[in-house]
Design a protein around this motif. Structure first.
Motif, PDB file in Angstrom:
ATOM      1  N   CYS A 108       0.381  -1.426   0.032  1.00  0.00           N
ATOM      2  CA  CYS A 108      -0.206  -0.188  -0.097  1.00  0.00           C
ATOM      3  C   CYS A 108       0.956   0.863   0.091  1.00  0.00           C
ATOM      4  O   CYS A 108       1.611   1.245   0.883  1.00  0.00           O
ATOM      5  N   ASN A 109       0.236   2.122  -0.659  1.00  0.00           N
ATOM      6  CA  ASN A 109       0.939   4.016  -0.444  1.00  0.00           C
ATOM      7  C   ASN A 109       0.656   4.479   0.410  1.00  0.00           C
ATOM      8  O   ASN A 109      -0.075   5.633   0.203  1.00  0.00           O
ATOM      9  N   GLU A 110       1.386   4.093   1.146  1.00  0.00           N
ATOM     10  CA  GLU A 110       1.288   4.792   2.530  1.00  0.00           C
ATOM     11  C   GLU A 110       2.183   6.293   2.726  1.00  0.00           C
ATOM     12  O   GLU A 110       2.993   6.169   2.422  1.00  0.00           O
TER      13      GLU A 110
ATOM     14  N   ARG B 273       4.078  -1.717   7.388  1.00  0.00           N
ATOM     15  CA  ARG B 273       4.078  -1.244   5.453  1.00  0.00           C
ATOM     16  C   ARG B 273       2.534  -2.482   5.838  1.00  0.00           C
ATOM     17  O   ARG B 273       2.180  -3.313   6.569  1.00  0.00           O
TER      18      ARG B 273
ATOM     19  N   LEU C 292       4.606  -3.568  -6.357  1.00  0.00           N
ATOM     20  CA  LEU C 292       4.797  -2.363  -5.983  1.00  0.00           C
ATOM     21  C   LEU C 292       3.863  -0.975  -6.665  1.00  0.00           C
ATOM     22  O   LEU C 292       4.053   0.316  -7.413  1.00  0.00           O
TER      23      LEU C 292
ATOM     24  N   GLN D 234       1.054   0.318  -7.191  1.00  0.00           N
ATOM     25  CA  GLN D 234       0.606   1.270  -5.439  1.00  0.00           C
ATOM     26  C   GLN D 234       1.706   2.298  -5.684  1.00  0.00           C
ATOM     27  O   GLN D 234       0.921   3.702  -4.748  1.00  0.00           O
ATOM     28  N   CYS D 235       3.052   1.950  -5.643  1.00  0.00           N
ATOM     29  CA  CYS D 235       3.744   3.180  -4.929  1.00  0.00           C
ATOM     30  C   CYS D 235       4.318   3.509  -6.696  1.00  0.00           C
ATOM     31  O   CYS D 235       5.120   3.084  -7.014  1.00  0.00           O
TER      32      CYS D 235
ATOM     33  N   GLU E 296       6.617   5.679  -6.337  1.00  0.00           N
ATOM     34  CA  GLU E 296       8.212   6.260  -6.616  1.00  0.00           C
ATOM     35  C   GLU E 296       9.009   5.379  -6.516  1.00  0.00           C
ATOM     36  O   GLU E 296      10.067   5.606  -6.853  1.00  0.00           O
TER      37      GLU E 296
ATOM     38  N   SER F 181      13.097   2.384   1.041  1.00  0.00           N
ATOM     39  CA  SER F 181      12.015   2.957   0.606  1.00  0.00           C
ATOM     40  C   SER F 181      12.054   3.197   2.461  1.00  0.00           C
ATOM     41  O   SER F 181      11.976   2.383   3.190  1.00  0.00           O
TER      42      SER F 181
END
Length: 387
Positions: A136-138, A145, A175, A177-178, A180, A286
């Motif tokens: 999840c892109n928290e 996480r 990843l 959804q993330c 970066e 990250s």
């Protein structure tokens, strides 16, 4: 062998994990084994049904063998019916060059990965099979996480972990959804294609040798693995595959032009392909998250360099991750960036040089003549890749 045991999504969701590993390839399974062996509460998640086929040369060079032994996984090698490698044979336009290998094993990824999952479970890791994991892109904060767990396309659970190791290969789909974790794909990146052929139908290609067909548009490697099967793996220019109209036709064309015989059974098979190979993740770290193995970056490897990198990174990632279970900070991310650079990118210069050399017919001809006249020139290159 007994079937793999998998915990349920309900069990995976109701616990907080120290280490959650996504992807059961060499990097992920070795990491899960090391984490569980250190007494950490570990979950290994894999979206495919095991055992599963992977496009791979199937070669563990001596560096990879040494790394597995140092990680306490010598028993995994002992129980595999792997073939000992003794020689590397390269052919280009009918001309051949043979170079002794200082060690290594040939084994299919189906067998190797399955055995490494078993070893991870024996060390105490939990395995969650046939489950897609999406990180999840928290906000970059907190002590864990969150990972969404999907089966058959439906969200079925949510897991939390103090550190996530994304080891799910090229493109790191876990990843998506993330935003970066951008990957930069090389403009000349090739496509991988491969297949496992039944050995009882093929008389050529003796065991113990890596056979490599070289072509200006790519190369094809063939090696006997367990049960006398013939593992075929290639890296081919995308435009050449389009011109030949299929990966199978491209592989056959390269083998025929180089002077290798084409097993009749191959002509009727559809070789499995990959996404573009050579790529690099801009920042493979990250908050409480490290990208490991091919997920962090990939360069066309030779004689098992790809798997040796993955194994070494699986061990190193757990050492760093375990220091951040309670207190994560950016210095751990910087430490991983340095470690990844040292283990993978810092050792890839020969792969990079060879990859470029094999794209030039003139360079190939000069190299073959040089190595044939002065065989000692080739040995340090092979030794460097193996150690």
């Amino acid at each position: 062998m007994t079937a793999l045991k998998s915990i349920s999504i309900a069990d995976a969701s109701r616990q907080e994990w120290d280490i959650l590993v996504i992807g059961a390839g060499p990097a992920g399974t070795v990491a899960a084994h090391q984490a569980a062996r250190a007494g950490l509460k570990t979950l290994l998640v894999e979206k495919k049904v095991f055992p599963r086929y992977k496009v791979c040369g199937g070669c563990l060079n001596q560096r990879a063998v040494n790394a597995l032994q140092e990680a306490g996984l010598a028993a995994a090698l002992d129980e595999l019916d792997a073939v000992h490698l003794e020689q590397f044979e390269m052919r280009y336009q009918g001309r051949a060059l043979k170079i002794p290998l200082p060690g290594g094993l040939a084994v299919s990824r189906s067998a190797l990965d399955l055995q490494l999952v078993r070893m991870a479970q024996q060390s105490g890791a939990n395995f969650l099979a046939e489950t897609k994991a999406l990180v999840c892109n928290e906000a970059i904060s907190g002590f864990t996480r969150k990972i969404d767990l999907y089966q058959q396309g439906a969200l079925c659970g949510v897991a939390r972990a103090r550190v996530v190791l994304a080891a799910d290969g090229l493109g790191h789909p876990s990843l998506k959804q993330c935003g970066e974790f951008e990957s930069k794909i090389s403009h000349d990146s090739r496509i991988g294609a491969g297949v496992i052929l039944p050995g009882d139908q093929i008389s050529d290609y003796p065991a113990g040798t890596i056979h490599m067909a070289i072509h200006r548009h790519g190369y094809v490697g063939l090696a006997r693995v367990e049960s006398n099967q013939l593992n075929v793996a290639s890296a081919i220019d995308r435009e050449f595959i389009k011109h030949q109209q299929s990966p199978t036709a491209a592989v056959i064309s390269i083998m025929e032009e180089s002077g290798f015989s084409v097993p009749p059974v191959m002509r009727s098979m559809n070789l499995k392909g990959t996404i573009p190979l050579t790529r690099k993740t801009v920042r493979p770290a990250s908050h409480r998250l490290l990208l490991v193995g091919d997920a962090a970056g990939y360069l066309e490897p030779f004689t098992g360099e790809g798997m040796s990198n993955a194994i070494s990174e699986g061990v190193a990632a757990v050492r760093i991750a375990s220091n951040g279970l309670q207190d994560w900070n950016e210095s751990l991310e910087q430490q991983w960036l340095h470690t990844h650079q040292t283990l993978t990118e810092g050792r890839s210069h020969w792969c990079r040089y060879l990859s470029q050399l094999l794209r030039s017919p003139t360079a190939i001809n000069v190299g073959l003549r040089l190595f044939r006249w002065f065989p000692n020139v080739a040995r340090p290159i092979v030794a460097s890749l193996n150690h």
